[in-house]
Structure formats: C-alpha cells, structure tokens
Scaffold this motif. Structure first.
Motif, PDB file in Angstrom:
ATOM      1  N   PRO A  49       5.694  10.528  -1.462  1.00 13.20           N
ATOM      2  CA  PRO A  49       6.216   9.528  -0.513  1.00 13.20           C
ATOM      3  C   PRO A  49       5.730   9.753   0.915  1.00 13.20           C
ATOM      4  CG  PRO A  49       8.011  10.641  -1.721  1.00 13.20           C
ATOM      5  CD  PRO A  49       6.753  11.377  -2.047  1.00 13.20           C
ATOM      6  N   SER A  50       5.304  10.978   1.243  1.00 11.72           N
ATOM      7  CA  SER A  50       4.864  11.239   2.624  1.00 11.72           C
ATOM      8  C   SER A  50       3.520  10.569   2.910  1.00 11.72           C
ATOM      9  CB  SER A  50       4.747  12.744   2.867  1.00 11.72           C
ATOM     10  OG  SER A  50       3.655  13.267   2.131  1.00 11.72           O
ATOM     11  N   ALA A  51       2.840  10.084   1.871  1.00 16.48           N
ATOM     12  CA  ALA A  51       1.487   9.538   2.053  1.00 16.48           C
ATOM     13  C   ALA A  51       1.434   8.010   2.047  1.00 16.48           C
ATOM     14  CB  ALA A  51       0.563  10.094   0.973  1.00 16.48           C
ATOM     15  N   ASP A  52       2.575   7.326   1.953  1.00 16.24           N
ATOM     16  CA  ASP A  52       2.572   5.845   1.972  1.00 16.24           C
ATOM     17  C   ASP A  52       1.768   5.342   3.180  1.00 16.24           C
ATOM     18  OD1 ASP A  52       4.411   6.054  -0.085  1.00 16.24           O
ATOM     19  OD2 ASP A  52       6.019   4.972   0.952  1.00 16.24           O
ATOM     20  N   PHE A  53       0.987   4.271   2.997  1.00 18.86           N
ATOM     21  CA  PHE A  53       0.235   3.716   4.131  1.00 18.86           C
ATOM     22  C   PHE A  53      -0.039   2.229   3.929  1.00 18.86           C
ATOM     23  CE2 PHE A  53      -4.128   3.215   2.426  1.00 18.86           C
ATOM     24  CZ  PHE A  53      -4.015   3.895   1.223  1.00 18.86           C
ATOM     25  N   ASP A  54      -0.487   1.556   4.994  1.00 14.24           N
ATOM     26  CA  ASP A  54      -0.891   0.156   4.901  1.00 14.24           C
ATOM     27  C   ASP A  54      -2.407   0.124   4.748  1.00 14.24           C
ATOM     28  OD1 ASP A  54       1.657  -1.061   5.186  1.00 14.24           O
ATOM     29  OD2 ASP A  54       1.612  -0.515   7.306  1.00 14.24           O
ATOM     30  N   ASP A  55      -2.889  -0.430   3.614  1.00 21.33           N
ATOM     31  CA  ASP A  55      -4.321  -0.406   3.308  1.00 21.33           C
ATOM     32  C   ASP A  55      -5.062  -1.431   4.164  1.00 21.33           C
ATOM     33  OD1 ASP A  55      -6.867  -0.542   2.272  1.00 21.33           O
ATOM     34  OD2 ASP A  55      -6.224  -0.429   0.188  1.00 21.33           O
ATOM     35  N   PRO A  56      -5.894  -0.956   5.107  1.00 22.15           N
ATOM     36  CA  PRO A  56      -6.577  -1.890   6.026  1.00 22.15           C
ATOM     37  C   PRO A  56      -7.667  -2.706   5.348  1.00 22.15           C
ATOM     38  CG  PRO A  56      -7.379   0.355   6.363  1.00 22.15           C
ATOM     39  CD  PRO A  56      -6.297   0.445   5.313  1.00 22.15           C
ATOM     40  N   THR A  57      -8.056  -2.342   4.115  1.00 23.52           N
ATOM     41  CA  THR A  57      -9.130  -3.084   3.443  1.00 23.52           C
ATOM     42  C   THR A  57      -8.593  -4.324   2.721  1.00 23.52           C
ATOM     43  OG1 THR A  57      -8.986  -1.863   1.361  1.00 23.52           O
ATOM     44  CG2 THR A  57     -10.408  -0.929   3.072  1.00 23.52           C
ATOM     45  N   GLU A  98     -11.730   4.277   4.846  1.00 21.22           N
ATOM     46  CA  GLU A  98     -10.739   3.717   5.770  1.00 21.22           C
ATOM     47  C   GLU A  98      -9.303   4.095   5.414  1.00 21.22           C
ATOM     48  OE1 GLU A  98     -11.639  -0.514   6.914  1.00 21.22           O
ATOM     49  OE2 GLU A  98     -13.324  -0.115   5.582  1.00 21.22           O
ATOM     50  N   ALA A  99      -9.103   4.687   4.233  1.00 21.42           N
ATOM     51  CA  ALA A  99      -7.745   5.092   3.845  1.00 21.42           C
ATOM     52  C   ALA A  99      -7.409   6.434   4.504  1.00 21.42           C
ATOM     53  CB  ALA A  99      -7.651   5.220   2.326  1.00 21.42           C
TER      54      ALA A  99
END
Ligand SMILES: CC(C)(COP(=O)(O)OP(=O)(O)OC[C@H]1O[C@@H](n2cnc3c(N)ncnc32)[C@H](O)[C@@H]1OP(=O)(O)O)[C@@H](O)C(=O)NCCC(=O)NCCS
Length: 181
Positions: A154-162, A88-89
C-alpha cells in the motif's frame, strides 16, 4: 538477436506473435470491457503497432509480452509476460502483466500463464523481484496477483501519468520475491 523462448503450461503455449493474431488482438483492444481500466480503446492500427513492437522485443531480447494460445486447437487468447516498469512510474523493476480476450475469462488462463512467466523471471532471468502494477479498481486483475501469491504494497500506490486523466490512473503495486514464488 536473442534465442527466442516459448513457455508451456498444461493448457497454454506462450509464443512469438503471428500476423494471424491481429484480428483477435485488435478485437480485444477495442472491447470497452477489456479496456475498462485503461481509459481508452485501441484502433486496429494501434493494435497492429503493439503486436509488431512485442514481436520485435521478443525476437531481440528473448522475453517480453508473449502471445498466449490454447495448446488444444490453437485459439489466440491474449498476452502475458514481463517488461521493465515504465520510466515514468515511481517504482522500478520488472513487472508481470496479463490481458485476455473476454471469451477467455473465467477459466484460470491468466493465472496459469502468469505462473509460467514468474517461474521464467525468477529461474532464467534471476530477477530479485517481480511487480504487478494494476488499476486500483481492477478487481479481476488484483485477484490474479493474489492467486499468484503476490503481496500488495500500500505504500507504493501512485497515479499513473501514462494513462489518460481520470480515476483509472490510481495504481496499486503488488510484489513477489523468488523465495515466495
Ligand atoms: C485480468 C484478467 C486477465 C483476469 O481474467 P480472469 O479470467 O478473471 O482470471 P483467470 O484467467 O486467472 O481465471 C480465474 C477465474 O477462472 C475460474 N476458473 C474456471 N476454471 C478454472 C480452472 N480450470 N483453473 C483455474 N481457475 C478456473 C476461477 O474460479 C476464476 O473465476 P472467479 O473470478 O469467478 O473466481 C481479465 O479480467 C482481463 O483480461 N481483463 C482486461 C485486461 C486487464 O485489465 N489486464 C490487467 C491489467 S493490470
């Protein structure tokens, strides 16, 4: 069934999980300070379930989330290891991770264990890259990644849906390639 691999460092043994690890593993996962960046605590049953899952995975695959103990005296400290990034990431690859009991912080154990894990990943598994996915505000864990020579992307920052909704969902990505390791 894969041949199981133990890793050793000057102070630590990374090994298969034992039933006797459960008390300290459950204590660690019920500690709000340890779980500060995860958004939830684990019950003893959930800790037992994860211990069993890690044990099965190590037995079948030969690598994964190893139990970490002190070589001197055998105290169980937590885990360190490698695992494919959750589907999911939004990034792909194999990630390294570390989680120690609070009484094991401040001794360099996480970095020492992770160094052995990275060496194994590059030398034995021939991974082209190893990632670390860390809650943005988890300064101690980011410091481990930085001590290991990993580079923040820094281009890969994300909100972890798990993870449960909240600020700890914001996740940063560190990367390491074998030439730099
Ligand atoms: C992330 C975590 C493992 C980091 O633990 P840590 O103790 O800060 O990291 P290390 O084991 O590498 O130890 C480094 C510290 O030990 C100190 N140290 C003491 N003796 C040392 C020695 N012989 N060798 C190396 N470092 C030593 C270092 O100076 C450093 O201290 P500092 O942070 O005050 O500069 C720990 O905070 C943790 O388990 N957190 C909860 C779970 C978690 O968030 N996991 C990561 C999810 S992404």
């Amino acid at each position: 069934m894969a041949e199981f691999v133990e890793l050793t460092t000057p102070r630590l043994l990374l090994r298969q999980w034992k039933d006797g690890d459960l008390d300290r593993w459950a204590e660690l996962n019920a500690d709000p300070e340890v779980r500060r960046h995860f958004g939830s605590l684990l019950t003893r049953a959930e800790s037992a379930g994860s211990l069993e899952a890690f044990r099965t995975e190590l037995a079948e695959r030969g690598w994964g989330w190893w139990a970490v103990q002190l070589r001197d005296g055998g105290r169980f400290l937590g885990f360190a290891g490698l695992d494919p990034v959750d589907e999911e990431a939004p990034v792909e690859g194999v990630e390294a991770g570390w989680r120690l009991h609070r009484d094991a912080w401040g001794h360099g154990y996480a970095t020492e264990a992770a160094r052995a894990v990275l060496r194994y990943g590059f030398q034995e598994l021939a991974l082209p890259e190893i990632l670390a996915l860390i809650a943005e505000g988890n300064t101690p864990s980011r410091a481990v990644a930085e001590r290991l020579g990993m580079t923040y992307d820094p281009s890969a920052d994300f909100d972890d849906p798990t993870l449960p909704p909240g600020p700890h969902r914001r996740t940063v990505v560190y990367r390491l390639r074998p030439s730099a390791g």
